[in-house]
Design a protein around this motif. Structure first.
Motif, PDB file in Angstrom:
ATOM      1  N   PHE A 153     -35.430 -36.889 -52.876  1.00  0.00           N
ATOM      2  CA  PHE A 153     -36.036 -35.559 -52.998  1.00  0.00           C
ATOM      3  C   PHE A 153     -36.572 -35.053 -51.651  1.00  0.00           C
ATOM      4  N   PHE A 154     -36.642 -35.941 -50.661  1.00  0.00           N
ATOM      5  CA  PHE A 154     -37.290 -35.608 -49.389  1.00  0.00           C
ATOM      6  C   PHE A 154     -36.322 -35.629 -48.213  1.00  0.00           C
ATOM      7  N   GLY A 155     -35.057 -35.931 -48.483  1.00  0.00           N
ATOM      8  CA  GLY A 155     -34.096 -36.033 -47.396  1.00  0.00           C
ATOM      9  C   GLY A 155     -34.366 -37.241 -46.517  1.00  0.00           C
ATOM     10  N   GLY A 156     -34.909 -38.291 -47.081  1.00  0.00           N
ATOM     11  CA  GLY A 156     -35.142 -39.526 -46.308  1.00  0.00           C
ATOM     12  C   GLY A 156     -36.484 -40.135 -46.653  1.00  0.00           C
ATOM     13  N   GLU A 157     -36.555 -41.478 -46.464  1.00  0.00           N
ATOM     14  CA  GLU A 157     -37.738 -42.213 -46.925  1.00  0.00           C
ATOM     15  C   GLU A 157     -38.984 -41.918 -46.088  1.00  0.00           C
ATOM     16  N   THR A 158     -38.790 -41.668 -44.783  1.00  0.00           N
ATOM     17  CA  THR A 158     -39.973 -41.507 -43.931  1.00  0.00           C
ATOM     18  C   THR A 158     -40.810 -40.303 -44.341  1.00  0.00           C
ATOM     19  N   ALA A 159     -40.185 -39.314 -44.952  1.00  0.00           N
ATOM     20  CA  ALA A 159     -40.920 -38.100 -45.336  1.00  0.00           C
ATOM     21  C   ALA A 159     -41.665 -38.255 -46.664  1.00  0.00           C
ATOM     22  N   VAL A 160     -41.434 -39.357 -47.386  1.00  0.00           N
ATOM     23  CA  VAL A 160     -42.097 -39.515 -48.700  1.00  0.00           C
ATOM     24  C   VAL A 160     -43.562 -39.874 -48.469  1.00  0.00           C
ATOM     25  N   PRO A 161     -44.485 -39.101 -49.058  1.00  0.00           N
ATOM     26  CA  PRO A 161     -45.900 -39.436 -48.871  1.00  0.00           C
ATOM     27  C   PRO A 161     -46.218 -40.850 -49.361  1.00  0.00           C
ATOM     28  N   HIS A 162     -47.281 -41.417 -48.818  1.00  0.00           N
ATOM     29  CA  HIS A 162     -47.686 -42.758 -49.240  1.00  0.00           C
ATOM     30  C   HIS A 162     -48.620 -42.714 -50.437  1.00  0.00           C
ATOM     31  N   HIS A 163     -49.295 -41.572 -50.611  1.00  0.00           N
ATOM     32  CA  HIS A 163     -50.321 -41.512 -51.659  1.00  0.00           C
ATOM     33  C   HIS A 163     -50.014 -40.436 -52.697  1.00  0.00           C
ATOM     34  N   VAL A 164     -50.526 -40.684 -53.886  1.00  0.00           N
ATOM     35  CA  VAL A 164     -50.367 -39.727 -54.988  1.00  0.00           C
ATOM     36  C   VAL A 164     -51.674 -39.657 -55.767  1.00  0.00           C
ATOM     37  N   ILE A 165     -51.823 -38.571 -56.522  1.00  0.00           N
ATOM     38  CA  ILE A 165     -52.855 -38.535 -57.568  1.00  0.00           C
ATOM     39  C   ILE A 165     -52.116 -38.730 -58.879  1.00  0.00           C
ATOM     40  N   THR A 166     -52.573 -39.656 -59.710  1.00  0.00           N
ATOM     41  CA  THR A 166     -51.896 -39.911 -60.982  1.00  0.00           C
ATOM     42  C   THR A 166     -52.889 -40.128 -62.104  1.00  0.00           C
ATOM     43  N   MET A 167     -52.538 -39.653 -63.290  1.00  0.00           N
ATOM     44  CA  MET A 167     -53.291 -40.079 -64.475  1.00  0.00           C
ATOM     45  C   MET A 167     -53.241 -41.602 -64.527  1.00  0.00           C
ATOM     46  N   GLY A 168     -54.276 -42.215 -65.058  1.00  0.00           N
ATOM     47  CA  GLY A 168     -54.273 -43.672 -65.170  1.00  0.00           C
ATOM     48  C   GLY A 168     -53.552 -44.135 -66.428  1.00  0.00           C
ATOM     49  N   THR A 169     -53.313 -45.436 -66.516  1.00  0.00           N
ATOM     50  CA  THR A 169     -52.711 -45.948 -67.754  1.00  0.00           C
ATOM     51  C   THR A 169     -53.690 -45.783 -68.916  1.00  0.00           C
ATOM     52  N   PRO A 202     -40.822 -28.107 -51.297  1.00  0.00           N
ATOM     53  CA  PRO A 202     -39.646 -28.294 -52.154  1.00  0.00           C
ATOM     54  C   PRO A 202     -39.685 -29.571 -52.993  1.00  0.00           C
ATOM     55  N   ALA A 203     -40.393 -30.608 -52.518  1.00  0.00           N
ATOM     56  CA  ALA A 203     -40.418 -31.861 -53.283  1.00  0.00           C
ATOM     57  C   ALA A 203     -41.698 -32.017 -54.100  1.00  0.00           C
ATOM     58  N   SER A 204     -42.556 -30.976 -54.103  1.00  0.00           N
ATOM     59  CA  SER A 204     -43.814 -31.126 -54.855  1.00  0.00           C
ATOM     60  C   SER A 204     -43.533 -31.054 -56.346  1.00  0.00           C
ATOM     61  N   TYR A 205     -44.402 -31.689 -57.103  1.00  0.00           N
ATOM     62  CA  TYR A 205     -44.225 -31.665 -58.554  1.00  0.00           C
ATOM     63  C   TYR A 205     -44.639 -30.314 -59.134  1.00  0.00           C
ATOM     64  N   HIS A 206     -45.484 -29.560 -58.402  1.00  0.00           N
ATOM     65  CA  HIS A 206     -45.753 -28.168 -58.807  1.00  0.00           C
ATOM     66  C   HIS A 206     -44.438 -27.396 -58.825  1.00  0.00           C
ATOM     67  N   ARG A 207     -43.749 -27.468 -57.718  1.00  0.00           N
ATOM     68  CA  ARG A 207     -42.499 -26.712 -57.587  1.00  0.00           C
ATOM     69  C   ARG A 207     -41.486 -27.156 -58.653  1.00  0.00           C
ATOM     70  N   PHE A 208     -41.379 -28.468 -58.823  1.00  0.00           N
ATOM     71  CA  PHE A 208     -40.453 -29.018 -59.826  1.00  0.00           C
ATOM     72  C   PHE A 208     -40.743 -28.428 -61.198  1.00  0.00           C
ATOM     73  N   MET A 209     -42.021 -28.439 -61.585  1.00  0.00           N
ATOM     74  CA  MET A 209     -42.361 -28.000 -62.947  1.00  0.00           C
ATOM     75  C   MET A 209     -42.135 -26.510 -63.130  1.00  0.00           C
TER      76      MET A 209
END
Ligand code: F6R
Length: 256
Positions: free
Chosen positions: A164-180, A73-80
Motif C-alpha cells: 500500500f506504500f510502494g515499499g517497506e521503508t515508507a510503512v509507519p512503525h506505529h499505529v493506534i489500534t483498538m485493543g483485544t 493514499p495509504a491512510s485508513y481514513h482514505r481507504f474507508m
C-alpha cells in the motif's frame, strides 16, 4: 466459534455481506466496528450494491497509522471513505476512525473507548487476521485484555502492508489500534480470512491454544464469533470437514 468455509473469496464475501445487511435491517441504528486492508474490499463493494440505509448507523474503525494524514493514499481514513463511506448514506458525524495525527495519543485512545461506550457498544465487529495472528493491530504478545492504544508493528506486518506504500521503508512503525479487550466486548465478531498466507495463523487461532502469541485465538472465548474463510485460508484446519458438515446441516431457523 462458527467456521464457514466457502469455495471462493466472492462466495465468502457474499455471506459476510448478508450478515451485515441482516443486522442493519434488524437494527437500523447499529454500531459497526470496521476493518481495512485487502480482506473486506469485496464485502464493502457488495454492501454498497445492496443500497442499505446507513443513515442511523455508527461506525468505529479498528486502527490507523500514526503520522498519516487522513488524505494520505495509504491512510485508513482514505481507504474507508473511498471504499465504503462515500458510497453509502452514512453521516460523517457517525464515522469514527483513530486520528493518526493526534498530539495526545493516550488521551485520544481514552476518548475513543469512551465514544464506543457512549454509542452503546459495538454490535458487530468485522476483523481480518494478520499472517502473524494479529487482529486490529494487536501484534503477538499484545495483552489479551488491552484497550485502544499505540502499538508497534512487527516487521512481518510492515512487509505485508508494504504494497500500500510502494515499499517497506515508507510503512509507519506505529499505529493506534483498538485493543483485544475492546474487540472482545463487541456483541458479535465476524472475522474473514482469504488466501494461503493466512492458513497457518488462522488454524492456530481456531484450533490452537489461546495465547497472546496469536491474538486472534482470544476469539475462542467470544460467545458469538463467526469465521468466514475461502478454501486456501481453511487449508490447515484439522477439523475442516466437521465445520463444513455443521454449516451444511444447520437447522433452518439458524440459517441466514
Ligand atoms: C485492518 C486491520 C488488520 C488487517 C490485517 C489483514 O484494519 O485491523 O488486522 O485486517 O492486517 O490485512 P489484509 O486484509 O490486508 O490481509
Amino acid at each position: 466459534m462458527e467456521i464457514i468455509i466457502q469455495p471462493t473469496v466472492e462466495a465468502a464475501s457474499t455471506i459476510a455481506a448478508q450478515m451485515v445487511a441482516r443486522l442493519l435491517r434488524e437494527k437500523p441504528d447499529a454500531v459497526l466496528g470496521l476493518a481495512t486492508g485487502s480482506t473486506p474490499l469485496l464485502l464493502y463493494h457488495e454492501l454498497v450494491q445492496m443500497k442499505l440505509d446507513w443513515s442511523r448507523v455508527t461506525a468505529f474503525n479498528l486502527d490507523e497509522y500514526v503520522g498519516l494524514a487522513p488524505d494520505h493514499p495509504a491512510s485508513y481514513h482514505r481507504f474507508m471513505w473511498e471504499n465504503l463511506f462515500n458510497r453509502v448514506n452514512i453521516l460523517e458525524s457517525n464515522v469514527h476512525i483513530p486520528d493518526g495525527l493526534t498530539e495526545d495519543i493516550p488521551g485520544f485512545c481514552l476518548r475513543y473507548e469512551q465514544q464506543i461506550l457512549a454509542a452503546g457498544g459495538i454490535d458487530l465487529q468485522l476483523l481480518g487476521i494478520g499472517t502473524d495472528g494479529h487482529i486490529g493491530f494487536n501484534e503477538p504478545t499484545s495483552s489479551l485484555a488491552s484497550r485502544t492504544r499505540i502499538k508497534t508493528l512487527t516487521q512481518q506486518t510492515r512487509a505485508h502492508n508494504a504494497r500500500f506504500f510502494g515499499g517497506e521503508t515508507a510503512v509507519p512503525h506505529h499505529v493506534i489500534t483498538m485493543g483485544t479487550g475492546t474487540i472482545m466486548e463487541a456483541r458479535q465478531v465476524l472475522l474473514m480470512a482469504f488466501g494461503p498466507d493466512k492458513a497457518r495463523a488462522l488454524a492456530e487461532a481456531v484450533e490452537g491454544p489461546i495465547t497472546s502469541m496469536n491474538p486472534a485465538s482470544i476469539l475462542q472465548l467470544h460467545p458469538v464469533a463467526k469465521i468466514v474463510l475461502d478454501e486456501p485460508a481453511a487449508s490447515r484446519l484439522r477439523k475442516a470437514d466437521y465445520y463444513r458438515w455443521v454449516y451444511d446441516n444447520k437447522p433452518d431457523w439458524q440459517k441466514l
